[in-house]
Design a protein around this motif. Structure first.
Motif, PDB file in Angstrom:
ATOM      1  N   ARG A 143       0.820  -1.210   0.000  1.00 25.48           N
ATOM      2  CA  ARG A 143       0.000   0.000   0.000  1.00 25.48           C
ATOM      3  C   ARG A 143       0.854   1.261   0.000  1.00 25.48           C
ATOM      4  O   ARG A 143       0.448   2.315  -0.501  1.00 25.48           O
ATOM      5  CB  ARG A 143      -0.939   0.006   1.207  1.00 25.48           C
ATOM      6  N   GLY A 144       2.061   1.165   0.541  1.00 22.52           N
ATOM      7  CA  GLY A 144       2.944   2.318   0.582  1.00 22.52           C
ATOM      8  C   GLY A 144       3.341   2.845  -0.784  1.00 22.52           C
ATOM      9  O   GLY A 144       3.860   3.966  -0.895  1.00 22.52           O
ATOM     10  N   ARG A 145       3.086   2.073  -1.845  1.00 19.27           N
ATOM     11  CA  ARG A 145       3.386   2.568  -3.187  1.00 19.27           C
ATOM     12  C   ARG A 145       2.501   3.756  -3.566  1.00 19.27           C
ATOM     13  O   ARG A 145       2.862   4.553  -4.438  1.00 19.27           O
ATOM     14  CB  ARG A 145       3.243   1.431  -4.205  1.00 19.27           C
ATOM     15  N   ILE A 146       1.343   3.879  -2.927  1.00 23.00           N
ATOM     16  CA  ILE A 146       0.477   5.042  -3.178  1.00 23.00           C
ATOM     17  C   ILE A 146       1.200   6.313  -2.752  1.00 23.00           C
ATOM     18  O   ILE A 146       1.372   7.258  -3.537  1.00 23.00           O
ATOM     19  CB  ILE A 146      -0.860   4.901  -2.416  1.00 23.00           C
ATOM     20  N   GLY A 147       1.632   6.358  -1.482  1.00 22.85           N
ATOM     21  CA  GLY A 147       2.339   7.528  -0.984  1.00 22.85           C
ATOM     22  C   GLY A 147       3.676   7.726  -1.666  1.00 22.85           C
ATOM     23  O   GLY A 147       4.102   8.865  -1.915  1.00 22.85           O
TER      24      GLY A 147
END
Length: 425
Positions: A143-147
């Motif tokens: 999910r950290g790929r969004i930020g």
């Protein structure tokens, strides 16, 4: 130039801090012979469900080649608190200058703006990164790929930036009470204000710059001038500082706010700047939270100043039906959580029972639709009269105090507002 974005390495319960991971990565890059142009701290939409505390994504701008940068960034994912299943770190690496539209296409800049003001899912980030040829790495569901992608596009997406000097603790002290001399914090804050802001909350006697979480940060000094925030950090006395890093950031810029023409246009989980009229008297509810109803031709909206906003609640309590205001804040569960508001027009008179012109006593009702009569003198009046009202508020902007301020919310002392300001410090 190479742009590295990373996010979601910390945990609400276990600590860590993505700024620390980025700072260590920058040190590693310099140790490998690379030059770090800047460290970027980007606060994303504060209403996102999966956020960790301040919802920060980090970027590192460097001259290191992309392959080497990706390898080092991937290694630094080991610092992430992945023992927490809610921590799902991600990395995005983009070759080229962050100012260059060919290196960071418009789609990535738009993605960054929406990450601050709206929502994305992991699929959005993966698809956008793939379309632009960016390299990625992740752990867990990533999910950290969004930020991380938002951090890559932020430099093109926004043009209003401040800075923060963050000092980190020695590792063996993580999770223990911080040893900071509060008197030195207040002295330094007073000298540097307003170039450094939100260092302390003077009225509450609280050092805002010192976190209470188990993260590696000792203190973070925010402001507009990098030299000033460094000087304040140097002046704070206490336990030893293990390392220090300067970040360029969108903190204190109101980048999360979008303008809305009507109250009906507001959507859940987004933050807005919108105008309306007070249509109901402020109400203090259980827990000390203060609510006020706002209205326009499209409908009504409940606005709230919650207990942690402290003295700001008195500003909200001072509103009266008929006042016209502009409010700023995030919509959550149908209520706008107030960050600041501007008084545009104040009700300055109210209808009151007339006084007798002869004896000065208050008249009594003469009956339904028959006006008023003085029982002693017999004088009459057709109806109620307007009387001036003393108001505690003035026209202009009011804000929550530093102890309750969101990272991304702009303090009034920073200027650029469209009316007089009444800053809290």
């Amino acid at each position: 130039m190479t742009v590295i974005g990373l996010d979601d390495t910390d945990s609400r319960e276990r600590g860590m801090c993505t700024t620390y991971v980025a700072a260590r990565l920058a040190e590693r890059i310099e140790g490998a012979g690379g030059h770090v142009e800047r460290r970027l701290l980007v606060r994303l939409n504060p209403g996102v469900e999966h956020k960790t505390r301040g919802n920060a994504a980090l970027g590192v701008h460097t001259d290191l080649d992309p392959e080497r940068a990706l390898a080092l960034a991937r290694e630094h994912l080991d610092l992430a608190e992945t023992d927490d299943p809610k921590t799902n770190p991600g990395v995005v690496v983009a070759p080229g200058d962050p100012d260059d539209s060919e290196a960071v296409p418009d789609a990535v800049a738009v993605f960054a703006r929406e990450a601050v003001r709206d929502y994305h899912d992991v699929a959005d980030a993966v698809e956008t990164a793939a379309d632009t040829g960016f390299r990625t790495a992740h752990a867990g569901n990533g999910r950290g790929r969004i930020g991380a992608l938002a951090a890559v596009g932020a430099w093109r997406a926004f043009d209003d930036w401040t800075c923060e000097c963050i000092s980190y603790r020695e590792r063996e002290r993580w999770g223990t009470p911080r040893e900071v001399d509060e008197e030195s914090v207040f002295r330094a804050a007073d000298r540097a204000y307003p170039d450094a802001w939100d260092t302390v909350d003077s009225a509450e006697g609280y050092p805002v710059c010192v976190p209470r979480t188990p993260c590696p940060i000792l203190h973070g000094i925010r402001g507009d001038d990098p030299d000033v925030v460094r000087e304040v950090a140097d002046a704070v006395e206490g336990e030893p500082v293990a390392s220090r890093a300067l970040f360029v950031t969108n903190q204190g810029t109101d980048a999360h706010l979008r303008d809305a023409d009507t109250l009906a246009a507001l959507r859940e989980g987004r933050a807005y700047r919108v105008a309306g009229e007070v249509v109901g008297p402020p109400e203090t509810r259980e827990g000390g939270h203060v609510f006020v109803e706002l209205g326009d031709d499209s409908g009504t909206l409940s606005c709230a100043a919650f207990e942690p906003t402290k003295r700001f609640r008195d500003r909200v309590r001072a509103l009266r039906v008929g006042d016209r205001i502009t409010v700023c804040g995030e919509v959550s569960d149908g209520t706008l959580k107030l960050e600041k508001f501007a008084v545009r027009d104040l009700v300055t008179t109210e209808l009151a029972t007339p006084d007798c012109p002869d004896c000065g006593r208050s008249m009594s009702s003469a009956g339904a639709n028959q006006g008023y009569r003085c029982r002693d003198c017999g004088t009459t009046a057709d109806g109620k009269v307007e009387r001036p009202v003393e108001r505690e508020l003035e026209r202009g902007w009011y804000e929550v105090p530093p102890c309750a301020r969101r990272h991304i919310a702009k303090p009034l002392v920073c200027g650029g507002f469209d009316a007089p300001t009444h800053p809290e410090r």
